[in-house]
Write a protein that holds these residues in place. Structure first.
Motif, PDB file in Angstrom:
ATOM      1  N   GLU A 203       0.837  -1.207   0.000  1.00  0.00           N
ATOM      2  CA  GLU A 203       0.000   0.000   0.000  1.00  0.00           C
ATOM      3  C   GLU A 203       0.869   1.253   0.000  1.00  0.00           C
ATOM      4  OE1 GLU A 203      -3.236   0.455  -0.600  1.00  0.00           O
ATOM      5  OE2 GLU A 203      -3.197  -1.710  -0.990  1.00  0.00           O
ATOM      6  N   ALA A 204       1.979   1.219   0.717  1.00  0.00           N
ATOM      7  CA  ALA A 204       2.898   2.363   0.718  1.00  0.00           C
ATOM      8  C   ALA A 204       3.466   2.590  -0.681  1.00  0.00           C
ATOM      9  CB  ALA A 204       4.021   2.145   1.725  1.00  0.00           C
ATOM     10  N   GLY A 205       3.742   1.499  -1.408  1.00  0.00           N
ATOM     11  CA  GLY A 205       4.240   1.612  -2.780  1.00  0.00           C
ATOM     12  C   GLY A 205       3.183   2.193  -3.708  1.00  0.00           C
ATOM     13  N   ARG A 206       1.959   1.736  -3.562  1.00  0.00           N
ATOM     14  CA  ARG A 206       0.859   2.291  -4.378  1.00  0.00           C
ATOM     15  C   ARG A 206       0.696   3.787  -4.111  1.00  0.00           C
ATOM     16  NH1 ARG A 206      -2.396  -1.635  -6.738  1.00  0.00           N
ATOM     17  NH2 ARG A 206      -2.050  -3.721  -5.922  1.00  0.00           N
ATOM     18  N   SER A 207       0.759   4.149  -2.845  1.00  0.00           N
ATOM     19  CA  SER A 207       0.597   5.547  -2.467  1.00  0.00           C
ATOM     20  C   SER A 207       1.713   6.412  -3.054  1.00  0.00           C
ATOM     21  CB  SER A 207       0.571   5.666  -0.941  1.00  0.00           C
ATOM     22  OG  SER A 207       0.527   7.009  -0.551  1.00  0.00           O
ATOM     23  N   LEU A 208       2.954   5.939  -2.966  1.00  0.00           N
ATOM     24  CA  LEU A 208       4.078   6.702  -3.509  1.00  0.00           C
ATOM     25  C   LEU A 208       3.930   6.879  -5.012  1.00  0.00           C
ATOM     26  CD1 LEU A 208       6.794   8.143  -3.224  1.00  0.00           C
ATOM     27  CD2 LEU A 208       7.895   5.899  -3.490  1.00  0.00           C
ATOM     28  N   GLN A 209       3.596   5.816  -5.721  1.00  0.00           N
ATOM     29  CA  GLN A 209       3.431   5.909  -7.180  1.00  0.00           C
ATOM     30  C   GLN A 209       2.352   6.935  -7.530  1.00  0.00           C
ATOM     31  OE1 GLN A 209       0.570   4.420  -9.174  1.00  0.00           O
ATOM     32  NE2 GLN A 209       1.504   5.472 -10.886  1.00  0.00           N
ATOM     33  N   GLU A 210       1.263   6.925  -6.811  1.00  0.00           N
ATOM     34  CA  GLU A 210       0.177   7.871  -7.085  1.00  0.00           C
ATOM     35  C   GLU A 210       0.588   9.309  -6.767  1.00  0.00           C
ATOM     36  OE1 GLU A 210      -3.146   6.254  -4.915  1.00  0.00           O
ATOM     37  OE2 GLU A 210      -3.264   4.515  -6.257  1.00  0.00           O
ATOM     38  N   ARG A 211       1.378   9.519  -5.718  1.00  0.00           N
ATOM     39  CA  ARG A 211       1.842  10.863  -5.373  1.00  0.00           C
ATOM     40  C   ARG A 211       2.888  11.374  -6.364  1.00  0.00           C
ATOM     41  NH1 ARG A 211       2.800   8.482  -0.538  1.00  0.00           N
ATOM     42  NH2 ARG A 211       4.930   9.278  -0.460  1.00  0.00           N
ATOM     43  N   MET A 212       3.667  10.452  -6.937  1.00  0.00           N
ATOM     44  CA  MET A 212       4.699  10.846  -7.891  1.00  0.00           C
ATOM     45  C   MET A 212       4.115  11.232  -9.246  1.00  0.00           C
ATOM     46  SD  MET A 212       7.754   8.072  -7.156  1.00  0.00           S
ATOM     47  CE  MET A 212       8.980   8.808  -8.251  1.00  0.00           C
ATOM     48  N   TRP A 213       2.984  10.639  -9.620  1.00  0.00           N
ATOM     49  CA  TRP A 213       2.462  10.832 -10.973  1.00  0.00           C
ATOM     50  C   TRP A 213       2.226  12.294 -11.339  1.00  0.00           C
ATOM     51  CZ3 TRP A 213       2.780   9.704 -15.637  1.00  0.00           C
ATOM     52  CH2 TRP A 213       1.877  10.220 -16.569  1.00  0.00           C
ATOM     53  N   PRO A 214       1.613  13.113 -10.496  1.00  0.00           N
ATOM     54  CA  PRO A 214       1.411  14.503 -10.920  1.00  0.00           C
ATOM     55  C   PRO A 214       2.717  15.225 -11.285  1.00  0.00           C
ATOM     56  CG  PRO A 214       0.042  14.031  -9.021  1.00  0.00           C
ATOM     57  CD  PRO A 214       0.963  12.844  -9.207  1.00  0.00           C
TER      58      PRO A 214
END
Length: 148
Positions: A102-113
Motif C-alpha cells: 500500500e505504501a508503494g501504491r501511495s508513492l506511485q500515485e503521489r509521484m504521478w502529478p
C-alpha cells in the motif's frame, strides 16, 4: 557493411542527447519534489499493473524502461523502504514474486502529478499530436528492428 550516412549519424546523436536531456530534466523535477528516481516509479507502476500487484523479477526486467543490471539492488532498497515485498512463488520455492505494498501504491500515485507534469512540459509541449504520433511510429520501427 555500409557506413551510416550523415543524416543517420545526426539523427542517432540527437536521439541519444534528447533522451538524456529529457530524462535528466524529469529526474530533477522528481528530486526537487522530494521523490525518488524515475526507476522507482517505473517499478511501482509495473507492479501496480501486474496481476494482484505482483510480478516476478524477470517480468519486471522485461517491462521497465531502464537498464536492468541494477534491478536487484533497487528492489532491495524499495523493500527496505516498505514499498515492495518479496513473497514465495506458489509451487516453486526457488522463485519469488515481488508485490507492491500500500505504501508503494501511495508513492506511485503521489509521484504521478510531478512525473506527468514533467512529461507534458519537457516533451508534450514541444510536439503537436501529429508529431507525437509520427515520432511514436518511427520509434516503434526501431523497437521492432530488435526482434529481427
Amino acid at each position: 557493411m555500409q557506413e551510416p550516412s550523415a543524416a543517420i549519424i545526426k539523427a542517432w546523436g540527437r536521439l541519444i542527447r534528447a533522451e538524456r536531456t529529457v530524462v535528466g530534466r524529469i529526474e530533477a523535477e522528481l528530486k526537487s519534489a522530494g521523490f525518488p528516481s524515475l526507476h522507482w516509479y517505473d517499478v511501482l507502476l509495473e507492479l501496480k499493473r501486474g496481476p494482484d500487484g505482483r510480478l516476478t523479477p524477470r517480468e519486471i526486467e522485461a517491462a521497465v524502461l531502464f537498464e536492468q543490471y541494477n534491478l536487484s539492488r533497487l528492489l532491495d532498497r524499495m523493500e527496505a523502504e516498505g514499498l515492495v515485498r518479496r513473497i514465495p512463488f506458489p509451487g516453486d520455492k526457488r522463485r519469488q514474486l515481488v508485490e507492491i505494498t500500500e505504501a508503494g501504491r501511495s508513492l506511485q500515485e503521489r509521484m504521478w502529478p510531478v512525473y506527468g507534469g514533467a512529461i507534458s512540459r519537457f516533451f508534450g509541449e514541444k510536439l503537436g499530436e501529429k508529431e507525437a504520433g509520427q515520432l511514436s511510429g518511427l520509434l516503434l520501427k526501431l523497437l521492432q528492428a530488435e526482434n529481427t
